[in-house]
Write a protein that holds these residues in place. Structure first.
Motif, PDB file in Angstrom:
ATOM      1  N   SER A  74       0.748  -1.159  -0.134  1.00 43.09           N
ATOM      2  CA  SER A  74       0.096   0.007   0.026  1.00 43.09           C
ATOM      3  C   SER A  74       1.028   1.138  -0.002  1.00 43.09           C
ATOM      4  N   ASP A  80      -8.011   6.872  -1.301  1.00 49.26           N
ATOM      5  CA  ASP A  80      -8.032   6.518   0.032  1.00 49.26           C
ATOM      6  C   ASP A  80      -9.148   5.486   0.017  1.00 49.26           C
ATOM      7  N   TYR A 102      -4.201  -1.358  10.643  1.00 50.77           N
ATOM      8  CA  TYR A 102      -3.566  -0.765   9.574  1.00 50.77           C
ATOM      9  C   TYR A 102      -4.240  -0.023   8.412  1.00 50.77           C
ATOM     10  N   ARG A 106      -5.151   3.600   6.920  1.00 53.52           N
ATOM     11  CA  ARG A 106      -4.868   4.118   5.641  1.00 53.52           C
ATOM     12  C   ARG A 106      -5.668   4.362   4.713  1.00 53.52           C
TER      13      ARG A 106
END
Length: 182
Positions: A74, A80, A102, A106
């Motif tokens: 990533s 997004d 995570y 992100r």
């Protein structure tokens, strides 16, 4: 998208004399096509657990090392939004939690696409998504956390519930002083 037999024929067409088919090239082609159509980041997390018998569970299961892989793939992605293609027998619930934490930090919107199966810890990852896309033949498996334990037969995946049940049984049996010597 093509059906499986079309993909197999396409892979056979990529096969050069004495060389295996270009599995990775065909896979990348369809991942790029999904990205072009959805305009979203695409990550494929899949395991060959249905194709290989006798493989140690740790080699095909979600593990702590997969967290680093998610960070690696990533890195540099600008959007997004994420389409996560997920096919896994599950694995470590702690690793699944770390992966979810995570990807949630992100990406603002996560869509899990399940071409076939997501079991146990993979089900946990799927359920943390904003959206789940299933085929008519796809399914989420039960959440049955497994612990990898060394045994006389090698490392084995043992259901967490079985360990809890054995601990409860030991507690009950230890209340009888006559059984303590065993």
């Amino acid at each position: 998208m093509p059906i499986w037999s079309d993909i197999l024929a396409e892979m056979a067409d990529t096969q050069e004399q004495g060389r295996p088919p270009d599995f990775d090239g065909v896979r990348r082609k369809y991942l790029a096509e999904l990205h072009r159509n959805s305009q979203r980041n695409v990550i494929l997390y899949a395991s060959g657990w249905l194709q290989r018998e006798g493989v140690p569970p740790a080699t095909v299961s979600i593990s702590d090392e997969d967290m680093q892989a998610f960070m690696e793939v990533s890195h540099g992605l600008e959007s997004d939004e994420l389409d996560l293609i997920l096919h896994s027998p599950g694995g470590s619930p702690e690793a699944a939690e770390a992966i979810v934490s995570y990807v949630r930090s992100r990406f603002s919107h996560i869509r899990v696409i399940m071409p076939q199966l997501a079991m146990s810890a993979a089900t946990m990852i799927a359920c943390a998504a904003d959206e789940i896309v299933l085929g008519k033949h796809s399914f989420l498996g039960p959440i049955d956390p497994q612990l990898l334990l060394p045994t006389s037969l090698g490392v084995r995946a043992v259901p967490a519930q079985a360990i809890l049940d054995q601990f409860d049984r030991a507690q009950r049996e230890c209340t009888d002083p006559a059984k303590l010597s065993a």
